[in-house]
Design a protein around this motif. Structure first.
Motif, mmCIF file in Angstrom:
data_model
loop_
_atom_site.group_PDB
_atom_site.id
_atom_site.type_symbol
_atom_site.label_atom_id
_atom_site.label_comp_id
_atom_site.label_asym_id
_atom_site.label_seq_id
_atom_site.Cartn_x
_atom_site.Cartn_y
_atom_site.Cartn_z
ATOM 1 N N PRO A 53 -85.042 -63.263 -33.409
ATOM 2 C CA PRO A 53 -85.737 -63.996 -34.267
ATOM 3 C C PRO A 53 -85.944 -63.348 -35.807
ATOM 4 O O PRO A 53 -86.794 -62.073 -35.618
ATOM 5 C CB PRO A 53 -87.026 -64.396 -33.596
ATOM 6 N N TYR B 152 -87.921 -63.767 -39.491
ATOM 7 C CA TYR B 152 -88.602 -64.483 -40.469
ATOM 8 C C TYR B 152 -88.822 -63.633 -41.619
ATOM 9 O O TYR B 152 -89.252 -62.567 -41.978
ATOM 10 C CB TYR B 152 -89.845 -64.917 -39.815
ATOM 11 N N LYS B 153 -88.650 -64.557 -42.823
ATOM 12 C CA LYS B 153 -89.144 -64.152 -44.022
ATOM 13 C C LYS B 153 -90.391 -64.561 -44.506
ATOM 14 O O LYS B 153 -90.729 -65.830 -44.495
ATOM 15 C CB LYS B 153 -88.211 -64.277 -44.942
ATOM 16 N N ILE B 154 -91.337 -63.710 -45.071
ATOM 17 C CA ILE B 154 -92.720 -64.256 -45.352
ATOM 18 C C ILE B 154 -92.879 -63.852 -46.722
ATOM 19 O O ILE B 154 -92.600 -62.604 -47.186
ATOM 20 C CB ILE B 154 -93.830 -63.491 -44.502
ATOM 21 N N ASP C 102 -94.574 -70.271 -43.623
ATOM 22 C CA ASP C 102 -93.207 -69.783 -44.052
ATOM 23 C C ASP C 102 -92.399 -69.486 -42.774
ATOM 24 O O ASP C 102 -91.095 -69.355 -43.067
ATOM 25 C CB ASP C 102 -93.519 -68.282 -44.670
ATOM 26 N N ILE C 103 -92.929 -69.515 -41.411
ATOM 27 C CA ILE C 103 -91.950 -69.406 -40.424
ATOM 28 C C ILE C 103 -91.517 -70.763 -40.017
ATOM 29 O O ILE C 103 -90.899 -70.973 -38.744
ATOM 30 C CB ILE C 103 -92.507 -68.276 -39.203
ATOM 31 N N HIS D 121 -93.872 -73.354 -38.799
ATOM 32 C CA HIS D 121 -94.660 -74.066 -37.826
ATOM 33 C C HIS D 121 -95.174 -75.292 -38.163
ATOM 34 O O HIS D 121 -95.517 -75.484 -39.178
ATOM 35 C CB HIS D 121 -95.715 -72.873 -37.405
ATOM 36 N N GLN E 47 -91.196 -66.812 -29.348
ATOM 37 C CA GLN E 47 -89.592 -66.420 -29.731
ATOM 38 C C GLN E 47 -89.262 -65.411 -29.280
ATOM 39 O O GLN E 47 -88.146 -64.928 -29.116
ATOM 40 C CB GLN E 47 -89.849 -66.512 -31.406
ATOM 41 N N LEU F 140 -90.035 -59.308 -39.086
ATOM 42 C CA LEU F 140 -90.583 -59.997 -40.138
ATOM 43 C C LEU F 140 -90.501 -59.325 -41.445
ATOM 44 O O LEU F 140 -90.681 -58.185 -41.594
ATOM 45 C CB LEU F 140 -92.269 -60.042 -39.980
#
Length: 254
Positions: free
Chosen positions: A7, A9-11, A31-32, A34, A56, A67
């Motif tokens: 997993p 993710y870009k924040i 951003d993820i 949800h 995840q 992240l």
């Protein structure tokens, strides 16, 4: 490392006037992707984010979450404290959180300040290593970037159709590749810089390189003018349309 189902993710780190825990976790949840990013108080949003990341991470063979925090120079010590809570909770259930901070030079100043303040808990979790990203400086930097459009952009996977082949199918079949344009393209960038009176060493941000290539493919390829291949004039127009020269002039004035 086997990265199957890893997993990532870009924040985007926003500019916060005041550190607000609820808003901070709301932005991360949003951003993820949800579905329940906005409901509940700060502690509920934090728990929701933790449960989601645990879920995840358990699906990943590596039991790891990555992240990317973009514009991370906007974060303050309180934000790192909240992130540390998430880090620790994941660690307790055997899931490792890898945080990659991406930002401007201010990020290095923050790291130095944390080191001076002996904030080892922040440095150890989020700032162990540092790496400076640079733009394109020479042909050796440029070639692999252009090669990505020739080979690494295959879609759908297994089709053997890359961006270069899609936009210039006949030329591609004859052996033409964007990678072979590296020397010419670098020369055009330098020529345009010279004409604009730019004196700083050349360093082309990836943003302007991708804008240049995408403009050239769309404007002159199969869906546009359907030229046989990209000429010097095509590349020059694409660079000018990307806004690169204007941006460099502005930077040099600053």
């Amino acid at each position: 490392m086997n990265i199957k189902n890893l997993p990532v993710y870009k924040i985007i780190c926003r500019h916060y006037k005041n550190a607000n825990e609820g808003v901070f976790f709301e932005d991360i949840l949003k951003d993820i992707g949800h579905n329940l990013a906005f409901s509940g108080k700060a502690n509920i949003k934090r728990d929701r984010l933790t449960r989601f990341l645990i879920e995840q991470g358990e699906k990943s063979q590596q039991h790891r979450i990555i992240l990317f925090l973009d514009e991370a120079h906007r974060l303050h010590e309180l934000h790192y404290g909240w992130l540390m809570d998430i880090y620790n909770e994941l660690d307790c259930v055997g899931i490792h959180l890898t945080v990659i901070l991406v930002g401007q030079n201010e990020l290095l100043y923050q790291r130095s300040a944390f080191i001076r303040a002996k904030k080892a808990q922040i440095i150890g979790r989020f700032m162990v290593h540092e790496y400076e990203f640079t733009g394109i400086r020479n042909i050796e930097d440029l070639k692999p970037c252009l090669s990505g459009y020739d080979h690494d952009s295959e879609y759908p996977i297994g089709s053997e159709w890359s961006y270069a082949r899609y936009f210039f199918p006949e030329a591609f079949n004859k052996g033409y590749r964007l990678e072979h344009c590296a020397e010419e393209l670098m020369k055009i960038f330098n020529d345009l810089r010279r004409k604009a009176g730019l004196t700083k060493p050349v360093e082309i941000p990836m943003q302007y390189l991708t804008l240049t290539v995408e403009y050239a493919l769309r404007k002159f390829g199969a869906n546009g003018q359907n030229l046989d291949w990209l000429t010097t004039a095509c590349w020059e127009e694409a660079i000018l349309k990307s806004g690169y020269v204007e941006a460099e002039i502005h930077q040099e004035i600053i």
